[in-house]
Design an enzyme around this catalytic site. Sequence first.
Site, PDB file in Angstrom:
ATOM      1  N   GLY A 169       0.815  -1.216   0.000  1.00  0.00           N
ATOM      2  CA  GLY A 169       0.000   0.000   0.000  1.00  0.00           C
ATOM      3  C   GLY A 169       0.839   1.253   0.000  1.00  0.00           C
ATOM      4  O   GLY A 169       1.741   1.433  -0.810  1.00  0.00           O
ATOM      5  N   GLY A 170       0.548   2.142   0.958  1.00  0.00           N
ATOM      6  CA  GLY A 170       1.240   3.431   1.029  1.00  0.00           C
ATOM      7  C   GLY A 170       2.736   3.289   1.197  1.00  0.00           C
ATOM      8  O   GLY A 170       3.492   4.204   0.836  1.00  0.00           O
ATOM      9  N   GLY A 387      22.459   8.933 -33.690  1.00  0.00           N
ATOM     10  CA  GLY A 387      21.993   9.790 -32.596  1.00  0.00           C
ATOM     11  C   GLY A 387      22.590   9.384 -31.268  1.00  0.00           C
ATOM     12  O   GLY A 387      22.759  10.219 -30.362  1.00  0.00           O
ATOM     13  N   ALA A 388      22.918   8.096 -31.152  1.00  0.00           N
ATOM     14  CA  ALA A 388      23.480   7.625 -29.892  1.00  0.00           C
ATOM     15  C   ALA A 388      24.837   8.265 -29.609  1.00  0.00           C
ATOM     16  O   ALA A 388      25.222   8.440 -28.458  1.00  0.00           O
ATOM     17  CB  ALA A 388      23.592   6.108 -29.903  1.00  0.00           C
TER      18      ALA A 388
END
Length: 493
Positions: A169-170, A387-388
């Site tokens: 949960g939280g 582009g790399a």
Amino acid sequence: MKDILEKLDGRRAAAKLGGGDKRGATQHERGKLTARERIELLLDKGSFEEFDMFVEHRSTEFGMEKTKVPGDGVVTGWGTVNGRKVFVFAKDFTVFGGSLSETHAQKIVKIQDMALKARAPIIGLYDAGGARIQEGVAALAGYSYVFRRNVQASGVIPQISVIMGPCAGGDVYSPAMTDFIFMVRETSYMFVTGPDVVRTVTKSSIADGAYDNDVEALLQMRRLIDFLPSNNADGVPQWPSFDDIERVDLSLDTLIPDNPNKPYDIKELILKVVDEGDFFEVAEAFAKNIVTGFGRIAGRTVGFVANQPMVLAGVLDSDASRKAARFVRFCDAFNIPIVTFVDVPGFLPGTAQEYGGLIKHGAKLLFAYSQCTVPLVTVITRKAYGGAFDVMASKEIGADMNYAWPTAQIAVMGAKGAVEIIFRQDMSDPDKIAARTREYEDRFLSPFIAAERGYVDDVIMPHSTRKRIARALAMLRDKKVETPAKKHDNLPL
Ligand code: HXC
């Protein structure tokens, strides 16, 4: 007076019992340590100073007023790791399953505020069932206070989460906003809602690493803390190093195979460059085509980002871009210089990547490098295609020193692809195509065109890589870059 002192001792002893011996024994049966045992292992011996050990919840719903446990399910305080100050909170699963109540949240918030004020890292050890169900909105609001502080502290002090049991949960969202999440194999799992438990989140990019048991995880966290600056102003820690910065490594001269399509392990280069071969890898199990982690040069922390030719030929895809972008931003926020090793055949082509948002994810890494103000040193070992080339800390997006090995190939694309496009009319003639390919390779697949034009600063001997990086980092130690005033940027999320 003696009575009063004994009373204090008694109350402390009661608080240290947490949910009781039986529940503590159950922790051990499940292969887990208790919250206090974990803190003992994480911090230097005898350095832990606890806050709020007498705090109790105030709930009266569902008969809760009859079940008060001092400390209320979380142990908080501060201590040292190898003499350096850190703040810590450890969820105590033996008390209401470590669930978060109003007062439990207040204890965490107090430690978060103290860590931020004292400008020291904060480490959260999780073993908990989420919001205390009996408390309703008071618990939900408690999480909000914690979350807001996570965000305020982000980029100011390192925040580390270690998941050492259930994390429900939280409890998942605070770790998700911290800088690093580590997990313990077999005993830890995270889920937001419902019973669908995610146990192997290292593959999903949620976690940055997994360890076999609590002891190993905590010892590795001590190692990580040694690499990290205490805050965004202090700079990297300086440790004694016995590894000569002039050290050359002749084996690096043969690291690159003769066949350009044959892989080699980029981690070998990292390990041979860093002090004493000590490298802390981050997110090792996710997007293995890029390697990220911390090492040291001349005793000072450096972040390493390296394409890994062993996996997918080191191509950049969405996951690799995201992983490296997050790491680069962490380093930049905390003034950790970055060394980038480039051997990248480009971005991964195909509709799966395009529909999966490659443009946006690739832009994250481009954005992250482009906004860096820390020293950036780049070494192209082999391919830097398309582009790399730009994205992987090219000089033009802001890197300070760009080196290439003599084996580097800097081009828009590999020879085969290039020839098939620009000499399409010759495709039916294999001799012509072979000649054109050789011509392209001779002309473009070398570092010298880039070096002739200053796109790389020097072509260096592989064996001298450590020495050259060390010199570059020493020269850049006091780097200062002015950036235009803005509220914040708009990173392509
Ligand atoms: C109160 C809780 C609790 C909770 C566990 N306990 N979770 N008490 N609130 N959230 C208590 C149990 O009653 C039990 O008490 C003890 O802790 C140990 O729990 P077990 O269930 O026996 O342990 P285990 O079988 O190991 O299971 C662990 C677990 C399970 C998987 C975490 O307890 C569980 O599913 N808990 C609920 C998870 C959950 O849904 N939480 C709320 C999420 S909503 P006794 O006295 O018997 O020892 C949420 C909203 C916030 O968090 C959202 C913010 C964004």
